[in-house]
Structures are given as C-alpha cells and as structure tokens.
Write a protein that holds these residues in place. Structure first.
Motif, mmCIF file in Angstrom:
data_model
loop_
_atom_site.group_PDB
_atom_site.id
_atom_site.type_symbol
_atom_site.label_atom_id
_atom_site.label_comp_id
_atom_site.label_asym_id
_atom_site.label_seq_id
_atom_site.Cartn_x
_atom_site.Cartn_y
_atom_site.Cartn_z
ATOM 1 N N ARG A 596 0.849 -1.189 0.000
ATOM 2 C CA ARG A 596 0.000 0.000 0.000
ATOM 3 C C ARG A 596 0.886 1.241 0.000
ATOM 4 O O ARG A 596 1.921 1.262 0.653
ATOM 5 C CB ARG A 596 -0.902 0.027 1.238
ATOM 6 N N HIS A 601 0.675 10.339 5.901
ATOM 7 C CA HIS A 601 1.162 9.388 6.891
ATOM 8 C C HIS A 601 0.018 8.471 7.321
ATOM 9 O O HIS A 601 -0.937 8.910 7.962
ATOM 10 C CB HIS A 601 1.734 10.127 8.102
ATOM 11 N N ARG A 602 0.103 7.202 6.937
ATOM 12 C CA ARG A 602 -0.895 6.193 7.296
ATOM 13 C C ARG A 602 -0.168 4.943 7.776
ATOM 14 O O ARG A 602 0.825 4.527 7.164
ATOM 15 C CB ARG A 602 -1.785 5.830 6.103
ATOM 16 N N ALA A 603 -0.697 4.337 8.809
ATOM 17 C CA ALA A 603 -0.088 3.113 9.322
ATOM 18 C C ALA A 603 -0.189 2.008 8.286
ATOM 19 O O ALA A 603 -1.261 1.737 7.741
ATOM 20 C CB ALA A 603 -0.788 2.689 10.614
ATOM 21 N N GLY A 604 0.939 1.369 7.998
ATOM 22 C CA GLY A 604 0.960 0.263 7.056
ATOM 23 C C GLY A 604 1.118 0.680 5.611
ATOM 24 O O GLY A 604 1.114 -0.185 4.719
ATOM 25 N N ARG A 629 5.630 13.799 2.194
ATOM 26 C CA ARG A 629 4.396 13.326 2.828
ATOM 27 C C ARG A 629 3.839 14.401 3.765
ATOM 28 O O ARG A 629 4.586 15.211 4.328
ATOM 29 C CB ARG A 629 4.638 12.038 3.615
ATOM 30 N N THR A 631 0.485 15.265 6.802
ATOM 31 C CA THR A 631 -0.359 14.610 7.814
ATOM 32 C C THR A 631 -1.653 14.108 7.201
ATOM 33 O O THR A 631 -2.065 12.971 7.428
ATOM 34 C CB THR A 631 -0.671 15.588 8.953
#
Length: 771
Positions: A596, A601-604, A629, A631
């Motif tokens: 992905r 900023h995204r987890a994973g 990137r 927020t």
C-alpha cells in the motif's frame, strides 16, 4: 396454437437483440414483409413473430415516451400523485415509489403513466395511497455501467420506473378515496409482529416487504440459497393454492351434498392465490405463478388436460404480453428457468419409483431421494442464469434447501397464511404469527451455518462449467456406452474453448506477454482505476462510501471477481478525500492488498512521494508528485504517478499519467520539475474542474486519450466545458465515465484499444448515451 404462442414469445424477446430502437423498427418492418409473403406458405409462424415484435416495440416506445416527459437536465418540477410503496413507519425508508398524475400542473395524457422513485426525507408518516403535491428535482433513469455490479438503468426498466428524484417540498392533499386496504393490513400485521425477533422475515413472507432485512441478512440468504424462500415467490403462490384446495375439500366434506359445492376447492384455491399475489403487489414471480395456477384451475374446471409444457408456454406469453419489459429483470429468468428445470427433471425420472405396497420408510426414502435430486438439478442447471445475474452460486444451496424448503412449505407458510386470514382477530392472529416466528428459528440457524459458502465464478472459468453441465445433461438422456463418438467430439469441442471471454473481451486484442490494461471504473463522482496484467491488479483510489455500502463493495470487488481476481497486489491512495479514499476500509478487509502507498502518513502504507519508483509486472511506476508526505493529503498533495511499459514493450512504450486531484499550483510546480512530460494517456486532474488542467500544464502535452471520472448529475457540474475543449484542441479523445461508463484501455506492443462499456459492451436502447 403452440406455434403462435412460440412465435409471439420469440418476437417479444427479440427486443434484447437490438441496441437501438430505430434498428429494431427496421427489423420489425422486414419481419412484417416476410410474414406477409410467408402467410401463404409453410412459415406462417413468422406472422406471429411479427405480432410479438410489435408488442415489444410498443412497450419500449411507451417507456421511452414516458421517460422523455422528464426534462433531460435535472430541474425542479411540481408533481401531483399518490404514494405507491408499502411503507413501515418503524423503518426509515427514504426511497418511495410515487405514481405521477400531473406534471407541472398539467395532467398526463390519457393512458400514460409515470412512475418515479423519490428520495423523500420522511418528516411525515407516509402511507400507501396518500395523495401529495410535491416539488421535486427529477432526473431520467441513469446509473453506473461497469463490467460487473448493479445496473440501475436495467433495474428501473424491468420494474417500470421512469425517473428518480429528490423531494424538496411536500404538501399532502385531501384523500380522494378510502385508505389503501393493503397498507391497512400491513400496518395491523406490523403491530402484531412488533415484539417478534424475526419480524422482517415474516413481513417478507406475508407481503413481499423486504426493506427490514439488513445487508448481513441478505448475505446469509444468498450464501445459503434461501433468498427465494424469504419473499412471496412462485413457490408460495403454489402453497396458497394448495391451502385453498385443502380448505375447500374440508368444507365440502363437512357440508351436505350440494352441486354448488362440487367445485369449491377450485374456487378457494384461486381466491387464495389471488389474495396472496395481491399482498405481494403482483410482483413478476407471483404473476407467473398466478397465471399458471389460474390456467391449471380453469383446465380442471373445464375437464381439459394439457401437458405441463403447454401450461408454461401460455403463462410465458401472458407474462410477456402484460409486461414485455419485465424480461430485463432477473426475476423473470429465474422464475421461468426454475419451473422449466423442475418440469424437465420430473419428466426424466427423478420421481421415486412406484413399487407394489411400499412401506412407510420406503415411501419417505424415495421422496427424500427425489427431492435431493431435484435440488441438485436446480443448482446445476440454474448455474448459467445465476451466474449471468449474480456472478456465482451457493455451493451448499442444495443441502440447505433440501432441509429448509419442506419445513417452510409445510409449516411456516401455512402459519403465515392462517395468520393473514385471521388478522382481524388479533388474539388468534398474534398467536399464529408467534408460531410462524418460532418456525423460522431452525431455518435461520441452518442458513447462518452456510455463511461464506458463496462461490464467485470468473468469466473465463464459466465455459468449462457450462460444458460440464451440458455433458451431464446429455449423459442423462444419452447413455455414454451407446454414444461414445458423440461424447468424444463434444469433449474435443469443449477443450478447444480455452479462454472463452465475457462479451467485452471481443474488443480485446490478441493476448501477449507484453499486454496490459487500464480500467477507469464508472463510480459516479470519485475515482477508482485498476491497472491489470497477467491476471493480477493494482488499484489507484477506492471511490466513495456511504452508510449502506461503498464503491469497493458495489463496483471494484465485483469487477475483479468477474475475472477471477480475489486479492489486490497493491493499493495506491492519491489523497484522503472521501470520493477517492472512502472505500479504503472495505478494500483492506475484502481485497487485502499486499502493498500500500499513500502521500500522507498512514499506518501500514509506504510513501507515495516524488522520487519513489518500483517495478510491478514489468511495468515501471514513477512518482512525480508530491515532494513530501503530509499529515492529511488534500487535493494539492495528490500522488501523481507515471506508468510505462518500456520494460517489455517491443514497440514504442506507452505512458499513462494518473493525477488524482492536483490543482493549478501543483500543476505549475510539476510542469517545472518535469518539462518533458507528455503522456499518451492522461487522467484529467480533479475530474475536469476549472481549478486544474491549466494551459501552462498542457502546453507541452499532446495526449492521445484524456480520461475523466465524473457523475452524470454532479452538483458541481463537472467537467467544465472549457476544460474539455482544451483537451479536444490538443487532439485528445475525450472519455468521460458519465458518458461512456467504465472505460477500459488495452495496451499491447504500443497499440491502444478502447472499450466504452455504455456504448460498446453493455449498450441498450434504454440507455442514455453520447455518440
């Protein structure tokens, strides 16, 4: 007579073969000439085909004329009419059916009907039969058109809806007649069943009202193969006939002999069937069952014997004459196909063998065996019809139906009928509804055990299943030992059908190791693009989501599963707006992408920022924007990616540019960073908004194809005409999902081939298209 009936049926069904009505009119004219010439010879049946074709043409023309009464562009209109939906005041239902009597204070022409479905924010308690004056914003039937998924335009056609709209203002008019009797009965049953935990199923069995069933309920019914039981279907009309016949015989047996009571079972059977079909609103499956039941009862009364196939043929023609456009719905084909399969199975020896003086265990075992074989025959022979409409089949449906059908038929439905018959005696009726509710406990417990048993069948594998079914059917009638050569030839033919495609694959170029494709799905206002190669896929954006579902469930997953893809290789989110990332949770849960990327900023998620490159299936992915990137990624931070096939293409490489919703400032900065950027296929930024696609951005570009994803009735009126003209001035072919539905671009050895689903693949005379 049979020749005439078959000719009429063929003539009506021939409407499906013509994408446009003018061409169909020429076809009918040619048939009329041929029918006149042949009326003196051996082919008189052509004249009956002409009759059927004229009926179909009349029905189609009447539908289009009613649709054309609604303005082409969505406008505020004043309408007067009455509510035609059955409504449960305890369930908030925004979709309300409305029969229009006047349009902008002008009565409709005599004999003309206009039926619309309205989005009605219910501040009032609506009831079927109420008259209202409404200010509405109406639009003609229009929906998403993709390789798979729900087809709203076909659904509206099959159910006789001429438009859809939103209620802006409403004023109830004085009632001109008594309150609707069906609504009164429904309201009383709602009150009686309110304490029962399985009320939605009881209302579905009693009135065909299924709005109370949740999404999870439908999945369980689908997976277990019991969806046909939880509504007033043809089976239930037959049970009503049986109950009426039994009651008539009981009354006749207990009464003094009288000539007028001789045919009481026939009349009561007919009354029960008509009443039950009326409670269901005379839906298409109940029409078929009611017509067949009425024919059989009339034949019994007149002491005339007809074979079963002739009864079916007459019922088929009557259904087609009453509603020639009903053939565009799944209910027509499922209903008649099931009856035909059961009839053929009955003729071919699936009934238990008759033995002299059978014992009770022998009788029960024989009937159980026959029922099991019937269920197996239904599953196999109904597979092509179910696949066509639903894309798969429940593998455990025969077992579940083997146990559930007798129980529901012999216990639940008679209790429901008795409860309906005594509805004016609340104490008795309430007790019967409680018993019917209890009778559903084992049925639904069994259905829950089948959750997850649904099998999606890809288009390329369907041919082998069809071949196997054909072989089984032929072996049923032709023993293998006597017809070995025939079976050998059939096996060779089936073996040569490698790669049988869906209809749209007729537009696909010859497959090669270098070929790949880009699918811009029709998702309304939003974006979802699939990049596919070698049976694997990457998704760019997920489309929108809403309270009851998402584009991921309604469009993306069905399209992928149609081609046998159950998992994504990768997922790329351009930015965080809901029309691009709304379906993220459903994509992660159901399509489980292996990797992905996003620009925030995204987890994973790995970064999708300038400088990132990777290779997937020999396609080069290069991220051009944003520089870093953030927020939460908004429009200016959209992840812009260039895709090229230079790694495997022997000819000139083709480049694709995916742009998300970048704005004018981002375009200016990107143009400075990439002065030589000139993609062959360009995804138009921000759905063609005025805030993007600036002249500076396009100065060095000359794309062959400009793809834009918009909704037909977008409140933002996208794309902007001046933006579209800029691309046309560049010589680009403009491809808009609002006009063309799903757009698929096949790329092979530098050659590009297009498929526009609204025009080229799933076209029809009822669709609004741009040519």
């Amino acid at each position: 007579m049979n020749q005439a009936l078959a000719g009429i049926a063929a003539g009506i069904l021939s409407l499906h073969l013509w994408p446009q009505l003018p061409g169909y009119l020429w076809f009918v004219t040619a048939l009329m000439i041929g029918g006149f010439i042949s009326s003196f010879g051996r082919f008189k049946w052509i004249s009956w085909v002409v009759v059927g074709a004229l009926v179909a043409k009349t029905g189609a023309t009447a539908y289009l004329e009613a649709v054309e009464m609604i303005p082409l562009e969505r406008q505020n209109i004043t309408i007067v009419g009455e509510v035609s939906s059955l409504l449960n005041q305890n369930i908030p239902a925004r979709d309300v059916d409305f029969k229009v009597g006047s349009l902008n204070h002008q009565p409709l022409p005599r004999g003309r009907t206009l039926k619309v479905r309205l989005d009605w924010p219910q501040e009032e308690k609506l009831k079927r039969g109420q008259r209202w004056q409404l200010e509405v914003r109406l639009k003609r039937p229009y929906g998403r058109v993709n390789r798979a998924g729900f087809d709203a335009e076909r659904y509206f056609l099959a159910h006789g809806y001429h438009g859809r709209g939103k209620v802006l203002q409403a004023r109830q008019l004085p009632p001109a007649a008594l309150p609707d009797l069906r609504q009164q009965l429904f309201d009383q049953v709602v009150r009686l069943t309110q304490p029962l935990s399985r009320q939605p199923y009881l209302l579905a069995l009693g009135f065909g009202f299924r709005d109370g069933l949740e999404h999870h309920d439908w999945l369980v019914l689908r997976d277990s193969g019991l969806a046909h039981l939880m509504a007033i279907s043809g089976l239930h009309i037959g049970l009503a006939v049986g109950c009426g016949w039994w009651l008539g015989r009981m009354i006749r047996g207990l009464s003094p002999e009288h000539p007028r009571l001789l045919w009481l079972p026939v009349w009561l059977a007919g009354v029960f069937a008509c009443c039950y079909a009326w409670l269901a609103g005379f839906s298409l499956p109940t029409q078929r069952a009611l017509l067949m039941s009425a024919l059989v009862l009339v034949l019994i009364r007149l002491r005339i014997q007809w074979p079963g196939w002739q009864v079916m043929l007459v019922a088929l023609v009557l259904c087609l004459l009453v509603n020639p456009l009903g053939t565009y719905g799944a209910g027509f084909w499922l209903s008649f196909a099931a009856v035909l399969i059961l009839y053929i199975a009955n003729l071919s020896g699936l009934q238990p063998r008759v033995v002299d003086s059978p014992t009770l265990p022998q009788t029960l075992l024989g009937r159980l065996k026959a029922l099991a074989l019937m269920q197996l025959a239904l599953m196999l022979l109904m597979l092509p019809v179910q696949w066509q409409w639903f894309g798969g089949i429940s593998l455990v449906a025969p077992v579940v139906n083997l146990l559930a059908v007798p129980w529901v038929s012999l216990v639940t439905v008679p209790l429901v009928l008795a409860a309906l018959a005594t509805v004016w005696l609340p104490t008795i009726s309430g007790g019967l509804w409680w018993l019917a509710d209890c009778s559903l406990i084992p049925v639904l417990a069994l259905a829950n055990q089948a959750e997850g048993a649904w099998w999606d069948i890809p288009a390329r594998g369907m041919v082998y299943l069809l071949g196997g079914i054909l072989a089984l059917v032929v072996m049923w009638f032709l023993p293998v030992r006597r017809y070995k050569a025939w079976f050998l030839v059939m096996g060779m033919v089936l073996g040569s059908w490698y790669g049988w495609p869906g209809r749209d694959d007729s537009l696909r170029p010859s497959a090669s190791t270098a070929g790949w494709q880009l699918d811009m799905l029709d998702v309304g206002h939003g974006l979802a693009v699939l990049i596919r190669r070698h049976g694997r896929a990457v998704l760019y954006d997920t489309g929108n989501a809403w309270e009851q579902g998402s584009i991921a469930n309604m469009v993306i997953e069905p399209v992928l599963r149609r081609d046998g893809i159950t998992r994504l290789d990768g997922l790329i989110l351009s930015h965080a707006d809901s029309d691009h990332a709304g379906g993220l949770n459903d994509v992660l849960a159901r399509l489980r992408p292996q990797w992905r990327r996003s620009s925030d900023h995204r987890a994973g998620f790995a970064p999708c920022v300038r400088g990132e490159t990777w290779l997937w299936q020999q396609l080069n992915f290069r991220v051009l924007w944003p520089p870093k990137r953030v927020t939460r990624a908004a429009n200016p931070h959209s992840c812009v990616i260039e895709i090229q096939d230079s790694a495997r293409a022997s000819g000139r490489p083709v480049s694709v540019l995916l742009t998300g919703d970048i704005d004018a400032i981002s375009e200016l900065l990107l143009a400075r960073l990439e002065p030589g950027l000139n993609p062959d296929i360009l995804l138009v930024p921000h759905h063609g908004s005025k805030t993007s696609s600036t002249a500076t951005w396009l100065a060095t570009m000359k794309p062959d194809f400009a793809l834009v994803s918009t909704a037909r009735y977008s409140p933002w009126r996208l794309p902007a005409p001046e933006v579209q003209q800029r691309y046309l001035n560049k010589g680009a072919q403009w491809l808009n999902t609002a006009e063309h539905g799903q757009v698929t671009v096949y790329i092979d050895q530098g050659k590009v081939t297009l498929a526009r689903y609204r025009q080229d693949v799933r076209g029809g005379w009822f669709r609004e298209v741009s040519r």
